[in-house]
Motif scaffolding. Structure first.
Motif, PDB file in Angstrom:
ATOM      1  N   SER A 240       0.808  -1.222   0.000  1.00 26.09           N
ATOM      2  CA  SER A 240       0.000   0.000   0.000  1.00 26.09           C
ATOM      3  C   SER A 240       0.839   1.269   0.000  1.00 26.09           C
ATOM      4  CB  SER A 240      -0.915   0.021   1.241  1.00 26.09           C
ATOM      5  OG  SER A 240      -1.742  -1.117   1.277  1.00 26.09           O
TER       6      SER A 240
ATOM      7  N   LYS B  18      -9.499   4.775  11.385  1.00 24.48           N
ATOM      8  CA  LYS B  18      -8.907   5.570  10.310  1.00 24.48           C
ATOM      9  C   LYS B  18      -8.492   6.939  10.823  1.00 24.48           C
ATOM     10  CE  LYS B  18      -9.546   6.892   5.467  1.00 24.48           C
ATOM     11  NZ  LYS B  18     -10.416   6.761   4.277  1.00 24.48           N
TER      12      LYS B  18
ATOM     13  N   TYR C 202      -4.613   8.521  11.145  1.00 24.93           N
ATOM     14  CA  TYR C 202      -4.286   9.863  10.640  1.00 24.93           C
ATOM     15  C   TYR C 202      -3.689  10.719  11.758  1.00 24.93           C
ATOM     16  CZ  TYR C 202      -4.909  14.102   7.813  1.00 24.93           C
ATOM     17  OH  TYR C 202      -4.699  15.260   7.091  1.00 24.93           O
TER      18      TYR C 202
ATOM     19  N   ASP D  30      -6.091  -2.737   8.448  1.00 28.57           N
ATOM     20  CA  ASP D  30      -6.156  -2.027   7.158  1.00 28.57           C
ATOM     21  C   ASP D  30      -6.722  -0.622   7.340  1.00 28.57           C
ATOM     22  OD1 ASP D  30      -5.106  -4.156   5.773  1.00 28.57           O
ATOM     23  OD2 ASP D  30      -7.038  -4.909   5.060  1.00 28.57           O
ATOM     24  N   GLU D  31      -7.748  -0.506   8.157  1.00 27.89           N
ATOM     25  CA  GLU D  31      -8.381   0.797   8.404  1.00 27.89           C
ATOM     26  C   GLU D  31      -7.403   1.745   9.096  1.00 27.89           C
ATOM     27  OE1 GLU D  31     -12.087   3.090   8.132  1.00 27.89           O
ATOM     28  OE2 GLU D  31     -11.160   1.395   7.099  1.00 27.89           O
TER      29      GLU D  31
ATOM     30  N   TYR E  55      -4.083   1.688   9.015  1.00 28.03           N
ATOM     31  CA  TYR E  55      -3.019   2.102   8.096  1.00 28.03           C
ATOM     32  C   TYR E  55      -3.546   2.978   6.971  1.00 28.03           C
ATOM     33  CZ  TYR E  55       0.977  -0.313  10.051  1.00 28.03           C
ATOM     34  OH  TYR E  55       2.020  -0.683  10.872  1.00 28.03           O
ATOM     35  N   SER E  56      -4.808   2.831   6.606  1.00 27.76           N
ATOM     36  CA  SER E  56      -5.348   3.706   5.568  1.00 27.76           C
ATOM     37  C   SER E  56      -5.347   5.149   6.041  1.00 27.76           C
ATOM     38  CB  SER E  56      -6.760   3.263   5.174  1.00 27.76           C
ATOM     39  OG  SER E  56      -7.701   3.544   6.200  1.00 27.76           O
ATOM     40  N   GLY E  57      -5.623   5.371   7.336  1.00 28.79           N
ATOM     41  CA  GLY E  57      -5.556   6.715   7.895  1.00 28.79           C
ATOM     42  C   GLY E  57      -4.133   7.240   7.927  1.00 28.79           C
TER      43      GLY E  57
ATOM     44  N   LEU F  46      -1.647   6.365   5.935  1.00 29.06           N
ATOM     45  CA  LEU F  46      -1.187   6.639   4.574  1.00 29.06           C
ATOM     46  C   LEU F  46      -1.874   7.861   3.984  1.00 29.06           C
ATOM     47  CD1 LEU F  46      -0.972   2.983   3.225  1.00 29.06           C
ATOM     48  CD2 LEU F  46       0.923   4.481   3.888  1.00 29.06           C
ATOM     49  N   LEU F  47      -3.098   8.115   4.388  1.00 28.68           N
ATOM     50  CA  LEU F  47      -3.784   9.323   3.937  1.00 28.68           C
ATOM     51  C   LEU F  47      -3.056  10.570   4.429  1.00 28.68           C
ATOM     52  CD1 LEU F  47      -6.222  10.640   2.539  1.00 28.68           C
ATOM     53  CD2 LEU F  47      -7.446  10.458   4.725  1.00 28.68           C
TER      54      LEU F  47
ATOM     55  N   GLU G 235       0.236  10.945   2.536  1.00 26.33           N
ATOM     56  CA  GLU G 235       0.013  11.472   1.189  1.00 26.33           C
ATOM     57  C   GLU G 235      -0.245  12.979   1.234  1.00 26.33           C
ATOM     58  OE1 GLU G 235      -3.069  10.846  -2.596  1.00 26.33           O
ATOM     59  OE2 GLU G 235      -3.251   9.622  -0.797  1.00 26.33           O
TER      60      GLU G 235
END
Length: 344
Positions: free
Chosen positions: A20, A68, A72, A108-109, A111-113, A115-116, A119
């Motif tokens: 990811s 998430k 973040y 996953d949730e 790490y999605s935060g 990575l957001l 980014e």
């Protein structure tokens, strides 16, 4: 295909995270997948490094903190420390301890935060560690940034007669936390929905804070290097006392000059709480508190930019570190925010 952490295993999870991650900085030579990340410092620059630890039940409550948002926020608070050095964040490493109550979708949730946030702020996730945990979820993040030697800002540079400034507004994150805690108590064992109408601002300040990159970029644009700087993580009083102590100086902070949003005031009024106390001692606002020379303050007036407020000035340490109330009375600044290992 593995559908649980147990099936996936530690190395399977690392590979899943790696898939990811996209690297964007030229200074990142090697990211996830080896014994160490490899970073090539930019010639003529200084690297700054910071680490924060977030523990379930101490720093966050998953009753009302979405994973998430937590991911973040975990990254954002580290980047805030980098910006507080007048530096630019480039890389992070992430280490987590996870108990058996979390499934793969939850990780996953989380790490999605993360990575957001990476980014949004142009940061590379280059490594870390994973482990099982007996105490819920534990997150440790290290952030690495860079800054030109002549632009690095420490806590200890404040001088007499310099102006004390703060970005944004204060107390919102603390009042957001009080709202969340109130609704948690009121709705315990109930199927009712919490009453959050009209309070989106303070909830976002608590659950998804934004580090003030815009302030650092604005200061660079107008050619101002603060003489000292910190981010407001433990409350205005605590951070101001840190700057004064490190600089061996005193200060005068004016209550009427402290920026407080109207939503913060409304929530404080509803809870019979002083919004000024929230600003002074609440913490987690992640605004930037800094000192500048008097001649530099004029540059703020001529260039549009983020909200920056002059709230006081630096004085000789013999005059103490004081808050001037709206009635003109003086009282000592006292740090009453977060205290680790305190039962209060």
């Amino acid at each position: 295909m593995a559908d649980s952490l147990q099936d996936l295993g530690e190395f399977g999870l690392i590979n899943r995270i790696k898939e990811s991650v996209k690297l964007t900085n030229a200074t990142t030579i090697k990211g996830i997948g080896d014994d160490c990340a490899v970073i090539a410092p930019t010639p003529g620059m200084r690297q700054v490094v910071t680490t924060d630890l977030l523990l379930e039940g101490i720093h966050f409550d998953l009753t009302y903190c979405p994973l998430k948002h937590l991911g973040y926020k975990a990254v954002a608070v580290n980047l805030s420390d980098i910006y507080a050095m007048n530096a630019t964040p480039k890389q992070i490493t992430v280490s987590i301890g996870v108990s058996a109550k979390f499934d793969l979708a939850a990780i996953d949730e989380l790490y999605s935060g993360m990575l957001l946030c990476c980014e949004r702020y142009g940061v590379d996730l280059v490594g870390g560690d994973t482990s099982s945990s007996l105490t819920g979820l534990n997150i440790s993040i290290t952030a690495i940034g860079e800054v030109a030697p002549e632009k690095i800002v420490y806590r200890n540079g404040a001088k007499e007669n310099e102006i004390v400034c703060v970005s944004g507004d204060l107390g919102a994150a603390y009042m957001g936390l009080q709202l969340l805690e109130r609704e948690k108590r009121v709705l315990k064992g109930s199927n009712q929905r919490p009453e959050f109408d009209g309070y989106d601002y303070i909830l976002e300040r608590q659950l998804k804070p934004e580090p003030r990159r815009d302030v650092v970029e604005f200061l660079d644009k107008i050619g101002v290097v603060p003489t000292s700087m910190m981010d407001v993580s433990d409350g205005l009083s605590s951070e101001m006392l840190h700057i004064c102590s490190a600089s061996d100086m005193g200060c005068r902070i004016y209550e009427e000059k402290i920026p407080i949003d109207h939503v913060t005031r409304n929530m404080a009024e509803e809870l019979n709480f002083s919004p000024v106390v929230a600003a002074l001692n609440g913490g987690e606002d992640y605004e930037l508190l800094f000192t500048i020379r008097q001649e530099d303050y004029q540059k703020f007036q001529s260039t549009p930019g983020p909200n920056i407020f002059a709230i006081g000035y630096i004085c000789n340490k013999d005059k103490g570190r004081r808050l001037i109330t709206t009635s003109g009375d003086e009282s000592d600044l006292v740090a009453q925010g977060w205290k680790a290992w305190s039962n209060k």
